[in-house]
Design a protein around this motif. Structure first.
Motif, PDB file in Angstrom:
ATOM      1  N   HIS A 129     103.715  14.886 -29.225  1.00 31.08           N
ATOM      2  CA  HIS A 129     102.689  13.854 -29.093  1.00 31.08           C
ATOM      3  C   HIS A 129     101.826  13.755 -30.350  1.00 31.08           C
ATOM      4  O   HIS A 129     101.401  12.669 -30.737  1.00 31.08           O
ATOM      5  N   ASP A 130     101.564  14.891 -30.993  1.00 29.93           N
ATOM      6  CA  ASP A 130     100.609  14.915 -32.101  1.00 29.93           C
ATOM      7  C   ASP A 130     101.240  15.249 -33.449  1.00 29.93           C
ATOM      8  O   ASP A 130     100.542  15.339 -34.456  1.00 29.93           O
ATOM      9  N   GLY A 131     102.568  15.466 -33.461  1.00 31.93           N
ATOM     10  CA  GLY A 131     103.229  15.791 -34.720  1.00 31.93           C
ATOM     11  C   GLY A 131     103.303  17.276 -35.028  1.00 31.93           C
ATOM     12  O   GLY A 131     103.838  17.674 -36.057  1.00 31.93           O
ATOM     13  N   PHE A 132     102.782  18.122 -34.140  1.00 33.32           N
ATOM     14  CA  PHE A 132     102.740  19.559 -34.415  1.00 33.32           C
ATOM     15  C   PHE A 132     103.680  20.397 -33.553  1.00 33.32           C
ATOM     16  O   PHE A 132     103.525  21.616 -33.466  1.00 33.32           O
ATOM     17  N   ALA A 133     104.641  19.761 -32.894  1.00 36.24           N
ATOM     18  CA  ALA A 133     105.553  20.524 -32.018  1.00 36.24           C
ATOM     19  C   ALA A 133     106.319  21.581 -32.810  1.00 36.24           C
ATOM     20  O   ALA A 133     106.417  21.512 -34.035  1.00 36.24           O
ATOM     21  N   GLY A 134     106.850  22.554 -32.083  1.00 33.15           N
ATOM     22  CA  GLY A 134     107.704  23.567 -32.716  1.00 33.15           C
ATOM     23  C   GLY A 134     106.954  24.720 -33.329  1.00 33.15           C
ATOM     24  O   GLY A 134     107.239  25.134 -34.449  1.00 33.15           O
ATOM     25  N   GLU A 135     105.988  25.254 -32.615  1.00 27.50           N
ATOM     26  CA  GLU A 135     105.269  26.445 -33.111  1.00 27.50           C
ATOM     27  C   GLU A 135     105.719  27.665 -32.321  1.00 27.50           C
ATOM     28  O   GLU A 135     104.898  28.397 -31.747  1.00 27.50           O
ATOM     29  N   ALA A 140     115.999  33.515 -25.496  1.00 30.66           N
ATOM     30  CA  ALA A 140     116.524  33.212 -24.157  1.00 30.66           C
ATOM     31  C   ALA A 140     115.610  32.199 -23.462  1.00 30.66           C
ATOM     32  O   ALA A 140     116.076  31.285 -22.777  1.00 30.66           O
ATOM     33  N   ASP A 141     114.308  32.338 -23.646  1.00 35.88           N
ATOM     34  CA  ASP A 141     113.360  31.367 -23.078  1.00 35.88           C
ATOM     35  C   ASP A 141     113.464  30.006 -23.774  1.00 35.88           C
ATOM     36  O   ASP A 141     113.381  28.959 -23.135  1.00 35.88           O
ATOM     37  N   PHE A 142     113.660  30.044 -25.084  1.00 35.68           N
ATOM     38  CA  PHE A 142     113.771  28.766 -25.813  1.00 35.68           C
ATOM     39  C   PHE A 142     115.015  27.999 -25.356  1.00 35.68           C
ATOM     40  O   PHE A 142     115.015  26.771 -25.285  1.00 35.68           O
ATOM     41  N   ILE A 143     116.071  28.740 -25.042  1.00 35.45           N
ATOM     42  CA  ILE A 143     117.303  28.105 -24.572  1.00 35.45           C
ATOM     43  C   ILE A 143     117.042  27.368 -23.258  1.00 35.45           C
ATOM     44  O   ILE A 143     117.528  26.261 -23.049  1.00 35.45           O
ATOM     45  N   ALA A 144     116.241  27.981 -22.371  1.00 36.45           N
ATOM     46  CA  ALA A 144     115.922  27.349 -21.085  1.00 36.45           C
ATOM     47  C   ALA A 144     115.181  26.033 -21.296  1.00 36.45           C
ATOM     48  O   ALA A 144     115.188  25.161 -20.441  1.00 36.45           O
ATOM     49  N   PHE A 145     114.521  25.894 -22.420  1.00 35.01           N
ATOM     50  CA  PHE A 145     113.797  24.661 -22.704  1.00 35.01           C
ATOM     51  C   PHE A 145     114.764  23.553 -23.120  1.00 35.01           C
ATOM     52  O   PHE A 145     114.860  22.531 -22.471  1.00 35.01           O
ATOM     53  N   SER A 146     115.485  23.765 -24.208  1.00 33.08           N
ATOM     54  CA  SER A 146     116.235  22.627 -24.767  1.00 33.08           C
ATOM     55  C   SER A 146     117.749  22.796 -24.766  1.00 33.08           C
ATOM     56  O   SER A 146     118.450  21.946 -25.298  1.00 33.08           O
ATOM     57  N   ALA A 147     118.260  23.870 -24.175  1.00 34.04           N
ATOM     58  CA  ALA A 147     119.705  24.073 -24.091  1.00 34.04           C
ATOM     59  C   ALA A 147     120.414  23.739 -25.408  1.00 34.04           C
ATOM     60  O   ALA A 147     121.254  22.844 -25.464  1.00 34.04           O
ATOM     61  N   PRO A 148     120.078  24.465 -26.473  1.00 35.55           N
ATOM     62  CA  PRO A 148     120.671  24.148 -27.778  1.00 35.55           C
ATOM     63  C   PRO A 148     122.104  24.673 -27.904  1.00 35.55           C
ATOM     64  O   PRO A 148     122.510  25.548 -27.138  1.00 35.55           O
ATOM     65  N   GLU A 149     122.826  24.127 -28.865  1.00 36.14           N
ATOM     66  CA  GLU A 149     124.154  24.633 -29.176  1.00 36.14           C
ATOM     67  C   GLU A 149     124.040  25.957 -29.920  1.00 36.14           C
ATOM     68  O   GLU A 149     124.876  26.845 -29.766  1.00 36.14           O
ATOM     69  N   ALA A 150     122.993  26.085 -30.730  1.00 37.73           N
ATOM     70  CA  ALA A 150     122.831  27.302 -31.535  1.00 37.73           C
ATOM     71  C   ALA A 150     121.376  27.563 -31.887  1.00 37.73           C
ATOM     72  O   ALA A 150     120.552  26.651 -31.908  1.00 37.73           O
ATOM     73  N   ILE A 151     121.095  28.838 -32.145  1.00 36.41           N
ATOM     74  CA  ILE A 151     119.848  29.242 -32.772  1.00 36.41           C
ATOM     75  C   ILE A 151     120.204  29.490 -34.240  1.00 36.41           C
ATOM     76  O   ILE A 151     121.155  30.219 -34.523  1.00 36.41           O
ATOM     77  N   PHE A 155     106.188  24.465 -27.819  1.00 39.98           N
ATOM     78  CA  PHE A 155     107.537  23.955 -28.026  1.00 39.98           C
ATOM     79  C   PHE A 155     107.504  22.456 -28.346  1.00 39.98           C
ATOM     80  O   PHE A 155     107.907  22.037 -29.414  1.00 39.98           O
ATOM     81  N   SER A 156     106.984  21.667 -27.414  1.00 43.07           N
ATOM     82  CA  SER A 156     107.155  20.222 -27.580  1.00 43.07           C
ATOM     83  C   SER A 156     105.858  19.436 -27.747  1.00 43.07           C
ATOM     84  O   SER A 156     105.882  18.212 -27.810  1.00 43.07           O
ATOM     85  N   ALA A 157     104.703  20.127 -27.848  1.00 45.19           N
ATOM     86  CA  ALA A 157     103.425  19.439 -28.065  1.00 45.19           C
ATOM     87  C   ALA A 157     103.281  18.190 -27.198  1.00 45.19           C
ATOM     88  O   ALA A 157     103.159  17.071 -27.703  1.00 45.19           O
ATOM     89  N   PRO A 158     103.304  18.366 -25.879  1.00 53.18           N
ATOM     90  CA  PRO A 158     103.228  17.205 -24.987  1.00 53.18           C
ATOM     91  C   PRO A 158     101.808  16.652 -24.876  1.00 53.18           C
ATOM     92  O   PRO A 158     100.846  17.341 -25.189  1.00 53.18           O
ATOM     93  N   GLU A 159     101.725  15.424 -24.410  1.00 58.27           N
ATOM     94  CA  GLU A 159     100.414  14.832 -24.121  1.00 58.27           C
ATOM     95  C   GLU A 159      99.860  15.425 -22.823  1.00 58.27           C
ATOM     96  O   GLU A 159      98.653  15.595 -22.675  1.00 58.27           O
ATOM     97  N   ALA A 160     100.747  15.746 -21.894  1.00 56.76           N
ATOM     98  CA  ALA A 160     100.293  16.271 -20.599  1.00 56.76           C
ATOM     99  C   ALA A 160     101.354  17.134 -19.941  1.00 56.76           C
ATOM    100  O   ALA A 160     102.548  17.007 -20.220  1.00 56.76           O
TER     101      ALA A 160
END
Lengths: 320, 320
Positions: free
Chosen positions: A160-166, A252-263, B257-262
Motif C-alpha cells: 500500500h505504501d511502497g515499503f513491503a518486504g521487510e 517456512a512461514d514466508f512460504i505460507a504467505f506467498s507459496a514461492p517457487e524458490a527462496i 510482508f505485504s504492507a497492506p492498507e488493512a
C-alpha cells in the motif's frame, strides 16, 4: 527507435556504484563515487551523481541511447521516488529526499525509477540471475542487515505504501529475543545478518570454554566465523547451523504467505553456501505445511558479485 | 449482450450454499444442499450440485443470463480447478477431484472458477464488503480454523502452486507451541481459531482455581467464552485479550510482508469485535516497524453473515 541501454545506480552508505548496462546484462562502463562526503546536503550528492552518470554514459559511447536510470537505495520508495529516513545516508537520515524527481531533472529528463536495494536485487535476479524465468520467489539479502524483495506473478510487491518486504524485521524468536537495530526484539535480522552471526559466535564463546580458533580473534566478524568454519572449527560450524536453522524456520512461514517457487539468497553471507544450505533446507522443510515439503527450492544468487548491485538497479529501468 | 448475473457456491463440510447474485451483491435466489451424503462419490455430489444450481437459476428467472459460476471450497485450487485432500469432504479427502472442469461440463459450458474459501471471502470483501476500494489487504478468517486471503494490487495472491495464503499455519509461538491439526507446533490456528480460543479457556480453568462462570459449562465452546465475556467474566475477558494479542503480534509480521492498507477479519469469531479490536490493535502496533505504527487499519467484515459465503464465491465469477 527504441533506446537500447540503461543505467544502474546502487547507492550505498559509503560509495555509490554506477554502470551502463545492455539488455543481456553486460556492464559496458562503470564508475564509483563517494556517498558520504556531502554531509546533509542531498542536492550536492545528487549533483555529483548526475555528473558521474553523464560521464560514464559518455565513456560507454551510448549518449542519446539510454532509456532510463534505475536506482537502488536504502529506504528508497518506488511509489514516491523518495529516499527517506535512511540512517546510513547523512543527507537522508532525518528527512525525505525527492530523489527520483531531482535526479531526473539533473539528467535532462531521462526517466528515473527508484526502489530499495533488496527490491533492486530481486529484479536483478529475475532479469539476469538465479530467478530467471521465475514468477514467484522471495529474495533474502544477507548482508550487514537482512533485507528482502518479494516477487509475485512476476512483479515486485510494494504494498500500500511502497515499503513491503521487510522480512528482516519479522519475529524469528518470540520470547526474550535479541534487541534488533529497529528497536524490536527477536527480529530475523538480529540473528541471520552478518552482524547477527558474529554476535552468536561471541555469545557462545563467552558462555562456554569450548576450544575454538575464534578465541584468538579480537573483534570477531562474520568473515572470521566463515574462515574458522572452513578450517573445520566445531563452534564456528555450529554457529552456521544455528543461523541457517533460524533462517529456514522463518522461510517456512514466508512460504505460507506467498507459496514461492524458490527462496533466493543474496549478499555477503550468502557466499557461505556450503554451511548454510543443508541446515536451512532441513529447517524449512520441517516447519512448512506438508504440501510444500521438498517442493520449494533454495537457490543462491548467480550474479557476478562486483556487478550485482548495478545490474539489480539497472533492471528496474527496463520497466520504465 | 453481456450477461448480468453470476452464481456463487460455497462448499462446506456439511452443506453447500448456492445463490444467484447481481452486480450490486443482491442475492436473487438461493438454496442449500447437503455435501456429506455422497460418501466418496465426487461425481454424485457434483451431479446434485449441478441440478441444484440449474434449479436456483430457474427460480431467479435469469436463465441464459448467467455469466459464470464462482466456487469457494476447502483446498480449492485456482490454477488447477481441483479440490484436493480436503479432510472435511469425504469425496475429496484422499484424492484430487477435477471440480471446476466437471461442474462446467455438467452446467453445459457455463464457466466455473474455483478457489479456497478464504480467498473467496477476500474477493467478496473487496467486491461488496469492508475492503471495497482497497487494493492491498489481508483477510483473516477466524472460524473453526484460521484461514487467509491476501490481496496485493487488487489481486488475490495464489503463488506458484495456487495454495498461497496459509497464514493460519505460520508460527505464532516458537517454542513448546500447541500441536496444531496440521501436525506442526505453535501455529496461529492453534491459538486464534474458535477451537483454539475455547482450548485456552479450558487450559486456564484447569491451571487455576479462579472463579468463572465457565466452570459450570461442560464442553466449553468459543460461544460460551463469548457469552461469559459479555457477562463481564474476568477469565473469559482475559482469554479474549490473550487471543487477540497473539493475533495482533502475528499480523505485525504479515504487515512486514505485504504492507497492506488493512487487516480484514471475517468469520464466526470476528463477531467478538468488542473484545478483540483493542488488544489486537495494541499488539499489532507494538510489534510492527515504526513506519507502520498506527497506519494499518483493522476492519471487521461488513458482509451480511447469511449471504457472505455465497457473495464471496460469486465475486470470483465476475473475473471470468
Amino acid at each position: 527507435m527504441e533506446k537500447k541501454y540503461v543505467v544502474g545506480v546502487d547507492v550505498g552508505g559509503q560509495t555509490s556504484k554506477i554502470g551502463v548496462v545492455d539488455a543481456r546484462g553486460c556492464v559496458l562502463a562503470q564508475t564509483v563515487i563517494r556517498s558520504d562526503v556531502y554531509g546533509t546536503d542531498a542536492d550536492a550528492f545528487l549533483e555529483a551523481l548526475a555528473v558521474a552518470i553523464k560521464g560514464v554514459i559518455k565513456e560507454s559511447g551510448k549518449e542519446g541511447d539510454v532509456r532510463g536510470i534505475g536506482v537502488g537505495a536504502p529506504n528508497g520508495n518506488y511509489y514516491t521516488g523518495e529516499v527517506s529516513f535512511a540512517p546510513n545516508l547523512a543527507w537522508a537520515a532525518n528527512r525525505a529526499v525527492k530523489f527520483a524527481e531531482t535526479l531526473q531533472e539533473k539528467m535532462d529528463g531521462i526517466p528515473v525509477s527508484l526502489t530499495n536495494d533488496a527490491n533492486a536485487a530481486a529484479v536483478g535476479e529475475m532479469t539476469y540471475g538465479a530467478a530467471r524465468g521465475m514468477k514467484n520467489f522471495i529474495m533474502i539479502t544477507l548482508g550487514t542487515g537482512v533485507g528482502s524483495g518479494i516477487v509475485i506473478d512476476g512483479k515486485v510487491v510494494y504494498g500500500h505504501d511502497g515499503f513491503a518486504g521487510e522480512l528482516g524485521h519479522t519475529s524469528a524468536v518470540r520470547s526474550n529475543g535479541r534487541l534488533c537495530g529497529c528497536g524490536k526484539q527477536g527480529c530475523l535480522e538480529a540473528y541471520c545478518s552478518a552482524i547477527g552471526l558474529a554476535r552468536t559466535a561471541r555469545e557462545w564463546l563467552e558462555m562456554s570454554s569450548e576450544p575454538s580458533v575464534l578465541r584468538d580473534v579480537e573483534k570477531i566478524t562474520s568473515k572470521d566465523v566463515y574462515d574458522a568454519a572452513k578450517e573445520g572449527d566445531a563452534l564456528a560450524l555450529r554457529v552456521f547451523d544455528y543461523t541457517a536453522t533460524i533462517l529456514g524456520r522463518s522461510c517456512a512461514d514466508f512460504i505460507a504467505f506467498s507459496a514461492p517457487e524458490a527462496i533466493v539468497l543474496f549478499g555477503g553471507l550468502a557466499r557461505a553456501k556450503e554451511f548454510l544450505y543443508e541446515p536451512m533446507l532441513k529447517a524449512m522443510n520441517e516447519n512448512c505445511l506438508k504440501m510444500w515439503k521438498d517442493k520449494v527450492k533454495i537457490v543462491f544468487s548467480q550474479l557476478k558479485e562486483s556487478d550485482a548491485a548495478i545490474l539489480g538497479a539497472s533492471a528496474l529501468a527496463w520497466e520504465l
